[in-house]
Design an enzyme around this catalytic site. Structure first.
Site, short mmCIF file in Angstrom:
data_model
loop_
_atom_site.label_atom_id
_atom_site.label_comp_id
_atom_site.label_asym_id
_atom_site.label_seq_id
_atom_site.Cartn_x
_atom_site.Cartn_y
_atom_site.Cartn_z
N PHE A 166 51.34 29.69 42.59
CA PHE A 166 51.81 29.89 41.46
C PHE A 166 53.19 29.08 41.47
O PHE A 166 54.07 29.28 42.61
CB PHE A 166 52.33 31.55 41.21
N ARG A 184 40.42 32.31 31.92
CA ARG A 184 40.82 33.43 32.94
C ARG A 184 40.35 34.94 32.33
O ARG A 184 40.83 35.21 31.33
CB ARG A 184 42.12 33.35 33.40
N TYR A 220 53.71 44.13 37.00
CA TYR A 220 53.31 44.31 35.44
C TYR A 220 51.77 43.78 35.42
O TYR A 220 51.23 43.68 34.28
CB TYR A 220 54.22 43.64 34.67
N LYS A 221 50.97 43.37 36.52
CA LYS A 221 49.90 43.20 36.31
C LYS A 221 48.85 44.40 36.68
O LYS A 221 48.75 45.25 35.96
CB LYS A 221 49.36 42.05 37.09
N ASP A 269 52.23 36.59 49.09
CA ASP A 269 52.61 37.09 47.65
C ASP A 269 51.31 37.62 47.06
O ASP A 269 50.40 37.23 47.28
CB ASP A 269 52.56 35.69 46.65
#
Lengths: 405, 405
Positions: free
Chosen positions: B134, B377, B228-229, B203
């Site tokens: 990312f 996605r 927050y995922k 990560d």
């Protein structure tokens, strides 16, 4: 415990007159406050603006709960750091596009000090820091100095002009000292730094929302500030970073997160900084806290900073006068300068047995705070503290000082 | 636009059977979701747990509004970063005292990479980074390398073992690739790094809350993750940092803010780091967002990570099977590995005209997201996505692919 003192008729009358003449007095109704206590800790945590819970509820239930991911674009979440920065800008004397909101104050101090070191010439190997600074600024500045190959030099603010020279890269100074409430000479010190070829970084945590700051007018280079004190953004609400327009192109962040990228959704391996204050962004913005802060800023609509400042000074003047009247002689000494030009919006009293005194004050409904070992702090938020509050606080303090020894 | 396809009876029947046998199915009721749409973007922003608004309302109106400053101590605000870290710890396989919550993921990447560089021997002058990372991790790692005198070397994760050597200080790797959904071999890569004398920084943004991570068991050195995922903490909710117990004493933060001090209220000019994961703290914690996250973690009560993982794999298996059945031949190609050991909890499909396809999918109630230029996605959050959702999403995708060309 002795009987509570009778109020001084003259002081009570004067408080009522001052409250009656106070054009900011109606603003108090915008906040959740109770009449049982006097809240003089808004310099630590601002009171809750009444309308904030409903606004946050909308953010959670509708924007997050129903719109979910769409709120990042349709709901304006993505641009919140710049949008809210532009709401704070006039309160610190900045034009739009110079203030960005996000991260904690400490993280912003790191960005500012590193960026300043990188803007300065390489030969300038010293970063000065206010020797009485709020400690976090000093710890972080030390780290920034270490990581940019500079030396951190703590200097008392009064001696700062004499400490400047060709080795000075920048100085990090508190606009208002968190312990004493002393207001430092931002225009004069900034000019002295510029004369020495150095950058001025101001921490305006204790002045933003308490008095006019004038970042643009005084040509401050970089500034950081907190939003949970006089700006009432809520506990630990995001801080802000100011980058003068002339430095934005050279602003080289040590925390170049994806939201500071010129094309964040390009998701390219190479970093290209965005233009403007956006360069100070790092990661995904913390929306709940950020939009609570945005709502809280509504209380500033139509407030003149000159009126605010005049009330703040009148409040602290009046409190000091009441303390003199009510406190047993010699029990407290003000650390806060008498001169208006040197006073922020708090009164700090040095006091023996300060921890016990503050505990008892709080028990009796006068909420200030303690700075170890011997400082009683009383913050006067002009938007919601009145003169009757000041009289009552001083009177209770007098009683407590007679009872605690 | 063509008529919507008829569902395949066999797939619909199979979906119903799988839903009926799914012991996590009742968890869906804990979230605010509507039946008009299929939400497959929980790998970007998790859905709202139903009880969160009421809990946040209490934080705002009572804890902030009424108790104000007292909540820092009496309300447990001060220790929230460690307390919530200990709530997340079992979800990533960490013992208590090793995870601390606060700041954005990017800021935590900076702490972790700098700390790792400082733990490594000085002669180890290379920091490796997952070449497909990312982007924010890469940008921040580059800054961390620059500021610690190291060189950042991007390496494809598959080639990482061959790139290790006596110059490797550490590698920063994504547990699950954000684009493709590929799950990397955390135990194997960590062991290879250790064999080379280097540190492993993981990560876990796309694995925390989606599958077992096992940070302690696999002897990971440092890790960062987002909440927050799959952890449903809310937009931009604070990230977390894991520091293995054996590194806590040597953890030398580049952001030594006052809340990481051994005696923060001593407010001394000299910095002395606290013990344990507290060392990863920086500034005043962002309470509204942090306590929303704490409330959101309640949905994990009693969830087995093995059951979660089994459902996640069954969901993505079933979705891929439905896509094969419904999508016109050759229009999409899965970037997500078929092998379970290499799959996270999302499916990424390469697709011509991906932007138009995703826009139309969203218009028809199937919410995934786009990664430019050509990746669709679809995130499968096992706590609230069901097999009927997977069937419906694939069916609508088939329709859209026929209509968009």
């Amino acid at each position: 415990m002795s009987e509570p003192s009778l109020p001084s008729e003259a002081l009570v009358k004067r408080a009522a007159e001052l409250d009656a003449a106070d054009e900011l007095a109606p603003r108090r109704e915008l906040f959740v406050l109770d009449d049982d206590s006097v809240y003089l800790d808004g310099n630590s945590l601002g009171a809750l603006p009444r309308h904030v819970p409903e606004r946050v509820q909308d953010v959670i239930t509708r924007q997050w709960g129903e719109l979910r991911i769409r709120s990042w674009t349709e709901g304006g979440w993505w641009v919140a750091p710049e949008r809210i920065g532009d709401r704070i800008a006039p309160l610190v004397g900045a034009a739009p596009g110079r203030v960005v909101v996000g991260d904690s104050t400490s993280v912003n101090v790191f960005k500012a000090v590193v960026a300043a070191a990188r803007i300065a010439d390489e030969g300038r190997d010293e970063i000065l820091v206010d020797a009485a600074t709020f400690p976090s600024d000093g710890y972080i500045a030390e780290s920034a100095a270490r990581m940019t190959g500079r030396r951190l030099v703590p200097v008392a603010v009064g001696e700062l002009p004499g400490a400047l020279g060709p080795r000075t890269a920048a100085a990090l100074v508190n606009h208002v000292d968190f312990r004493t409430g002393r207001l430092h000479d931002l225009p004069g010190i900034t000019a002295a730094l510029h004369d020495a070829g150095a950058l001025a970084i101001w921490d305006v945590c204790h002045s933003a929302g308490a008095l006019p700051v004038g970042l643009d007018a005084h040509e401050v280079d970089l500034a950081i500030g907190c939003t949970y004190k006089y700006l009432n953004g809520g506990p630990g609400s995001p801080a802000f970073l100011y980058v003068a327009e002339r430095h934005q192109e050279a602003f080289d962040s040590p925390l170049p997160g994806w939201t500071s990228h010129a094309d964040p959704f390009g998701m390219t391996p190479d970093y290209t900084a965005a233009d403007g204050a956006t360069r100070g962004r790092v990661g995904t913005p913390d929306i709940l806290s950020m939009l609570a802060l945005e709502a809280a800023l509504d209380v500033w609509e139509g407030v003149s900073l000159d009126v605010l400042r005049a009330k703040s000074l009148a409040l602290t003047d009046f409190f000091l006068r009441c303390v003199e009247a009510y406190a047993p002689a010699g029990r407290v000494a003000s650390l806060t300068p008498a001169a208006h030009a040197e006073r922020g919006s708090q009164v700090a009293l040095r006091c023996a047995e300060a921890p016990a005194v503050m505990a008892e004050l709080i028990a009796r409904g006068v909420v200030g705070d303690l700075r170890r070992p011997d400082v009683l702090r009383f913050g006067f938020t002009p938007l919601y503290v009145g003169f009757r509050d000041a009289e009552r606080a001083a009177r209770v303090l007098g009683d407590v000082l007679r009872d605690v020894s």
